[in-house]
Design an enzyme around this catalytic site. Structure first.
Site, PDB file in Angstrom:
ATOM      1  N   ASN A  45       5.109 -60.486  79.226  1.00 22.95           N
ATOM      2  CA  ASN A  45       5.587 -59.933  78.171  1.00 22.95           C
ATOM      3  C   ASN A  45       6.814 -58.953  78.485  1.00 22.95           C
ATOM      4  O   ASN A  45       7.838 -58.639  77.825  1.00 22.95           O
ATOM      5  CB  ASN A  45       4.579 -58.805  77.287  1.00 22.95           C
ATOM      6  CG  ASN A  45       3.880 -58.058  78.184  1.00 22.95           C
ATOM      7  OD1 ASN A  45       3.334 -58.422  79.372  1.00 22.95           O
ATOM      8  ND2 ASN A  45       4.023 -56.785  77.760  1.00 22.95           N
ATOM      9  N   HIS A  46       6.967 -58.666  79.657  1.00 21.95           N
ATOM     10  CA  HIS A  46       7.996 -57.589  80.098  1.00 21.95           C
ATOM     11  C   HIS A  46       9.151 -58.586  80.697  1.00 21.95           C
ATOM     12  O   HIS A  46      10.196 -58.024  80.380  1.00 21.95           O
ATOM     13  CB  HIS A  46       7.853 -56.826  81.363  1.00 21.95           C
ATOM     14  CG  HIS A  46       6.793 -55.802  80.928  1.00 21.95           C
ATOM     15  ND1 HIS A  46       7.319 -54.546  80.713  1.00 21.95           N
ATOM     16  CD2 HIS A  46       5.386 -55.523  80.658  1.00 21.95           C
ATOM     17  CE1 HIS A  46       6.272 -53.725  80.237  1.00 21.95           C
ATOM     18  NE2 HIS A  46       5.203 -54.224  80.429  1.00 21.95           N
TER      19      HIS A  46
END
Length: 231
Positions: A45-46
């Protein structure tokens, strides 16, 4: 030798040397393939946050690294506005780092093991893991008309954000049974026996649940998270 390494994402937003770490993995992949092995990277997700321009977790050193990688002269590299523009240029869809990350996966199956940053739910299987990977890669490359797939990164039950299988303690046995049943359904449809996930730091170290069908291996070893020991 023929060892295969799978990295489960979130290289970014974990300190001052993110791009160096990405390059390390790419060099390892080249070396491994020469020996009959391989290295596979997954997007977390980062990674998706940075390509969306969400830099809230980037350290000051990370911004400076971006400026240097972008080739800004020293007199400009120390200015935040210049660092920010460099970061956007590198990570926006179609940018050089985004294009490199486009070669990574959202979900990956090797033999009887499925890998994902957060977790794969039944509706992800219905959508198609290959479709997910292709659409995510197209968006990162900046292909015309390409959009990021919502099922990959747009909600709490998306592949990159899912924590369904990662809770160290379920509230009730009913909740545990529900999660394990979902997992069993996914693995059955994929012809797999186990899933390996990251995303959610495990305070008791790497562990397995649901009779060994789910392995949670994020121990928060980065100094940007829990600074826990490697396992």
């Amino acid at each position: 030798g023929d060892t295969v390494i799978v990295q489960l994402g979130d290289i970014l937003d974990r300190g001052d040397h993110e791009i160096q770490i990405l390059h390390l993995f790419l060099r390892l992949k080249e070396q491994a393939k020469l020996r009959g092995g391989d290295v596979f990277l997954l997007n977390g997700n980062h990674e998706s946050l940075n390509i969306c321009g969400d830099f809230r977790y980037v350290t000051s050193g990370g911004f400076l690294e971006s400026a240097r990688v972008a080739g800004l002269p020293p007199e400009m590299a120390g200015r935040f506005q210049a660092q920010l523009k460099a970061r956007v240029a590198l990570f926006a869809p179609g940018g050089p780092i985004a294009q490199e990350l486009a070669n990574s996966y959202v979900a990956l199956q090797i033999n009887d093991t499925v890998f994902a940053h957060g977790g794969i739910m039944p509706h992800h299987v219905d959508y198609g893991l290959g479709r997910l990977n292709d659409e995510m890669s197209g968006w990162m490359r900046g292909e015309e008309g390409a959009r990021s797939p919502i099922v990959a990164m747009g909600s709490p039950d998306s592949v990159l954000w899912c924590r369904e299988y990662s809770r160290e303690q379920w509230n009730t046995q009913v909740d545990r049974g529900r999660s394990c049943a979902l997992l069993t359904k996914v693995l059955s449809e994929l012809g797999a026996n186990q899933m390996v996930v990251g995303h959610t730091p495990q305070e008791r170290g790497c562990n397995a649940e649901c009779d060994g069908k789910i392995w949670r291996i994020d121990v928060g070893m980065s100094s940007g998270v829990c600074n826990a020991a490697a396992q």
